[in-house]
Design an enzyme around this catalytic site. Structure first.
Site, mmCIF file in Angstrom:
data_model
loop_
_atom_site.group_PDB
_atom_site.id
_atom_site.type_symbol
_atom_site.label_atom_id
_atom_site.label_comp_id
_atom_site.label_asym_id
_atom_site.label_seq_id
_atom_site.Cartn_x
_atom_site.Cartn_y
_atom_site.Cartn_z
ATOM 1 N N HIS A 1 15.798 13.518 -20.760
ATOM 2 C CA HIS A 1 15.880 13.344 -22.209
ATOM 3 C C HIS A 1 14.634 14.020 -22.766
ATOM 4 O O HIS A 1 13.590 13.389 -22.949
ATOM 5 C CB HIS A 1 15.939 11.856 -22.583
ATOM 6 C CG HIS A 1 17.179 11.186 -22.105
ATOM 7 N ND1 HIS A 1 17.190 10.026 -21.370
ATOM 8 C CD2 HIS A 1 18.484 11.536 -22.245
ATOM 9 C CE1 HIS A 1 18.431 9.688 -21.085
ATOM 10 N NE2 HIS A 1 19.238 10.583 -21.605
ATOM 11 N N GLU B 1 30.151 15.790 -18.983
ATOM 12 C CA GLU B 1 28.863 16.289 -19.490
ATOM 13 C C GLU B 1 28.506 17.629 -18.862
ATOM 14 O O GLU B 1 28.586 17.800 -17.642
ATOM 15 C CB GLU B 1 27.772 15.275 -19.175
ATOM 16 C CG GLU B 1 26.367 15.707 -19.595
ATOM 17 C CD GLU B 1 25.327 14.671 -19.232
ATOM 18 O OE1 GLU B 1 24.228 14.719 -19.816
ATOM 19 O OE2 GLU B 1 25.599 13.827 -18.368
ATOM 20 N N HIS C 1 21.711 15.439 -25.830
ATOM 21 C CA HIS C 1 20.258 15.360 -25.988
ATOM 22 C C HIS C 1 19.618 16.636 -25.455
ATOM 23 O O HIS C 1 20.220 17.384 -24.681
ATOM 24 C CB HIS C 1 19.702 14.133 -25.243
ATOM 25 C CG HIS C 1 20.135 14.055 -23.792
ATOM 26 N ND1 HIS C 1 19.534 14.787 -22.792
ATOM 27 C CD2 HIS C 1 21.120 13.342 -23.194
ATOM 28 C CE1 HIS C 1 20.120 14.524 -21.638
ATOM 29 N NE2 HIS C 1 21.097 13.654 -21.848
ATOM 30 N N GLU D 1 28.079 15.575 -24.036
ATOM 31 C CA GLU D 1 28.617 14.542 -23.162
ATOM 32 C C GLU D 1 29.434 13.477 -23.907
ATOM 33 O O GLU D 1 29.054 12.302 -23.939
ATOM 34 C CB GLU D 1 27.496 13.878 -22.384
ATOM 35 C CG GLU D 1 26.305 13.434 -23.221
ATOM 36 C CD GLU D 1 25.193 12.826 -22.379
ATOM 37 O OE1 GLU D 1 25.459 11.830 -21.675
ATOM 38 O OE2 GLU D 1 24.065 13.349 -22.439
ATOM 39 N N ASP E 1 27.278 10.413 -12.971
ATOM 40 C CA ASP E 1 26.295 11.058 -13.844
ATOM 41 C C ASP E 1 25.062 11.298 -12.991
ATOM 42 O O ASP E 1 24.317 10.364 -12.677
ATOM 43 C CB ASP E 1 25.986 10.144 -15.035
ATOM 44 C CG ASP E 1 25.096 10.802 -16.080
ATOM 45 O OD1 ASP E 1 24.379 11.763 -15.739
ATOM 46 O OD2 ASP E 1 25.103 10.348 -17.241
ATOM 47 N N ASP F 1 0.817 -1.211 0.000
ATOM 48 C CA ASP F 1 0.000 0.000 0.000
ATOM 49 C C ASP F 1 0.857 1.269 0.000
ATOM 50 O O ASP F 1 0.410 2.339 0.420
ATOM 51 C CB ASP F 1 -0.953 0.009 1.202
ATOM 52 C CG ASP F 1 -0.224 -0.109 2.536
ATOM 53 O OD1 ASP F 1 1.006 -0.351 2.528
ATOM 54 O OD2 ASP F 1 -0.880 0.043 3.586
ATOM 55 N N ASP G 1 21.763 17.876 -15.522
ATOM 56 C CA ASP G 1 22.330 16.602 -15.979
ATOM 57 C C ASP G 1 23.828 16.779 -16.194
ATOM 58 O O ASP G 1 24.262 17.271 -17.235
ATOM 59 C CB ASP G 1 21.632 16.169 -17.266
ATOM 60 C CG ASP G 1 22.069 14.798 -17.755
ATOM 61 O OD1 ASP G 1 22.825 14.128 -17.034
ATOM 62 O OD2 ASP G 1 21.653 14.403 -18.859
ATOM 63 N N HIS H 1 27.552 6.036 -27.844
ATOM 64 C CA HIS H 1 26.336 6.840 -27.701
ATOM 65 C C HIS H 1 26.483 8.164 -28.447
ATOM 66 O O HIS H 1 27.522 8.448 -29.041
ATOM 67 C CB HIS H 1 26.011 7.076 -26.219
ATOM 68 C CG HIS H 1 27.108 7.780 -25.450
ATOM 69 N ND1 HIS H 1 27.355 9.127 -25.561
ATOM 70 C CD2 HIS H 1 28.007 7.299 -24.548
ATOM 71 C CE1 HIS H 1 28.350 9.454 -24.755
ATOM 72 N NE2 HIS H 1 28.773 8.374 -24.142
ATOM 73 N N TYR I 1 35.012 4.556 -23.296
ATOM 74 C CA TYR I 1 34.779 3.457 -22.362
ATOM 75 C C TYR I 1 35.599 2.255 -22.833
ATOM 76 O O TYR I 1 35.299 1.654 -23.868
ATOM 77 C CB TYR I 1 33.293 3.109 -22.303
ATOM 78 C CG TYR I 1 32.427 4.350 -22.186
ATOM 79 C CD1 TYR I 1 32.144 4.907 -20.948
ATOM 80 C CD2 TYR I 1 31.944 4.978 -23.338
ATOM 81 C CE1 TYR I 1 31.381 6.070 -20.846
ATOM 82 C CE2 TYR I 1 31.187 6.133 -23.246
ATOM 83 C CZ TYR I 1 30.906 6.682 -22.001
ATOM 84 O OH TYR I 1 30.153 7.826 -21.907
ATOM 85 N N ARG J 1 33.474 10.036 -18.939
ATOM 86 C CA ARG J 1 32.482 10.885 -19.605
ATOM 87 C C ARG J 1 32.489 12.243 -18.915
ATOM 88 O O ARG J 1 32.623 12.322 -17.693
ATOM 89 C CB ARG J 1 31.082 10.257 -19.552
ATOM 90 C CG ARG J 1 30.026 11.067 -20.288
ATOM 91 C CD ARG J 1 28.736 10.282 -20.567
ATOM 92 N NE ARG J 1 28.002 9.886 -19.380
ATOM 93 C CZ ARG J 1 27.914 8.641 -18.933
ATOM 94 N NH1 ARG J 1 28.564 7.651 -19.569
ATOM 95 N NH2 ARG J 1 27.223 8.352 -17.846
ATOM 96 N N HIS K 1 24.489 2.896 -18.351
ATOM 97 C CA HIS K 1 23.402 3.220 -17.432
ATOM 98 C C HIS K 1 23.518 2.394 -16.145
ATOM 99 O O HIS K 1 22.519 1.919 -15.606
ATOM 100 C CB HIS K 1 22.042 3.007 -18.108
ATOM 101 C CG HIS K 1 21.767 4.004 -19.191
ATOM 102 N ND1 HIS K 1 20.956 3.751 -20.263
ATOM 103 C CD2 HIS K 1 22.216 5.267 -19.374
ATOM 104 C CE1 HIS K 1 20.910 4.805 -21.067
ATOM 105 N NE2 HIS K 1 21.675 5.739 -20.544
#
Length: 444
Positions: free
Chosen positions: A355, A410, A348, A387, A254, A44, A265, A344, A391, A408, A237
């Protein structure tokens, strides 16, 4: 009444957006949108409620189980909202409701009805309506309500392209909120650098950032934070955040806050022990130089696609120089040899969603829904991320010293008439600045 939950931007702006949408609708038409509903977490208990971004964009109303109707008849425009009715008992248990009586003045709409009487009040609105605008498959509960009406909604047209295009260009009020989201997110990354040291858990650093978000008025992250130590950074991710941070590894974070519904971001990558190794510096420097060049080029009339082409060239040249890639740079680019290390896109759109919506393609913006190019020229008022990353997994066939390094970097850019403005520049990214900040923190 207490309207603390209402939008931080003027309610007039939401009204202006609805008026803009009315100008796109033909006479004798109706447009309908539904809110989000509470999402069950377990038994609940529910997850914290977060409003549907489209519904928020037109209303600034942060309650579930609501519907918005824009009605244009005989050149007359009416805004009608369906909300949960006031209920003292339920409000005692589950929180305040705006209620039907208060909604017209608070939201600057013409009429308000109880969502419990949707069919009774909605069906008469369809009289003489020749065209319906509705986005199906977004909210199941709304679809069930519409099934009770007499209109065949299979013939409805989507409002999505209209609203996506509107949301792509940020107003001054939106820019102010996004600047705040960027600044708070940057402060959280600074705190993460100051608090990171070997043997702390990834989730401990995540909690340090959440503390900083909350401290400055951002209750929630804009998305699931990534705190990825070592080779975990090669999982784009990664979200487990449950491993110890090891001496000698990098950590890729990130994370961004959501401030007044707008997303920040940021990604930063830095050494767990505060000092980059020579190999880490080499990979990091390629990504940093690529990002700096991208920021120079992400200006009005240029496209994400052409800037990414430049970024790819910088990366391939750098990887060849380090002996990670072998061969002619042009041939390597032609054969997408870099995709094993950079899989990638460059960035974006950013806004109410991390996004965010809006066409990236020149052809799509002109009606071709099948185009997936990112060749749309940038325009003043757009906000996007930049970004680039590299890798290099442990399984890669590269010199041993580079294995397990993921980087990375960004930032968030507002496109302006002068070029762009970096909304997240407060978060350090130069090697010397990161090492200096972490060294100073470790002295205390």
């Amino acid at each position: 009444m207490d309207l603390a939950y209402m939008a931080t931007m003027p309610v007039e702006e939401f009204k202006q957006r609805r008026e803009q949408l009315f100008t796109k609708m033909p006479d004798n038409s109706l447009c309908i949108l539904f809110s989000e509903v509470e999402q069950r977490r377990n038994n609940d208990c529910n997850f914290p409620f977060r409003q549907d971004s489209y519904f928020w964009y037109l209303t600034g109303f942060n309650e579930p189980n609501s519907a918005l109707v824009l009605l244009k008849k005989a050149q007359q425009c009416q805004t009608i909202i369906f909300v949960r009715p006031s209920d003292p008992l339920k409000e005692t248990w589950n929180g305040r409701r705006l209620g039907v009586h208060n909604a017209p003045a608070a939201l600057q709409v013409n009429l308000a009805f109880s969502i419990e009487q949707f069919a009774q009040h909605f069906s008469p609105l369809l009289t003489d309506i020749e065209k319906i605008y509705h986005e199906s498959n977004l909210h199941t509960w709304g679809e069930q309500l519409l099934q009770q009406s007499k209109f065949d909604f299979t013939q409805a047209e989507s409002w999505r392209d209209w609203l996506d295009e509107m949301r792509l260009f940020k107003s001054n009020n939106e820019i102010a909120l996004m600047q705040q989201a960027g600044q708070i997110s940057a402060l959280a990354h600074i705190r993460a650098m100051q608090q990171t040291r070997p043997n702390r858990m990834e989730y401990e650093i995540e909690s340090e950032m959440l503390h900083e978000f909350n401290r400055f008025g951002a209750r929630y992250p804009a998305y699931n934070s990534i705190v990825a130590g070592g080779e975990n950074a090669c999982i784009l991710h990664y979200s487990e955040n449950d491993m110890p941070l090891k001496d000698g590894d990098l950590v890729l974070i990130d994370a961004g806050c959501e401030f007044a519904m707008y997303a920040g971001d940021i990604t930063r990558t830095f050494p767990v022990n505060g000092k980059f190794s020579p190999a880490q510096k080499e990979i990091y420097d390629i990504v940093l130089q690529a990002q700096k060049r991208a920021i120079e080029l992400l200006v009005p009339s240029n496209s994400i696609q052409q800037v990414n082409d430049e970024v790819v060239r910088i990366k391939v040249e750098g990887l060849v120089k380090l002996g990670i890639l072998h061969g002619d740079v042009n041939e390597l680019i032609k054969n997408n040899a870099h995709r094993q290390f950079y899989m990638h896109g460059l960035g974006h759109w950013l806004g109410l969603d991390v996004h965010d919506v809006g066409s990236y393609s020149k052809a799509h913006a002109n009606g071709d829904r099948n185009s997936r190019n990112r060749d749309r020229p940038l325009e003043v008022g757009m906000v996007l991320t930049v970004e680039p990353g590299l890798y290099i997994s442990e399984k890669s066939n590269v010199p041993e010293r580079y294995k397990g390094i993921g980087v990375r970097i960004e930032d968030n850019l507002l496109i302006t008439e002068y070029g762009n403005k970096n909304l997240t520049s407060a978060a350090p990214k130069e090697i010397e600045d990161i090492e200096r900040l972490m060294a100073a923190a470790n002295k205390h």
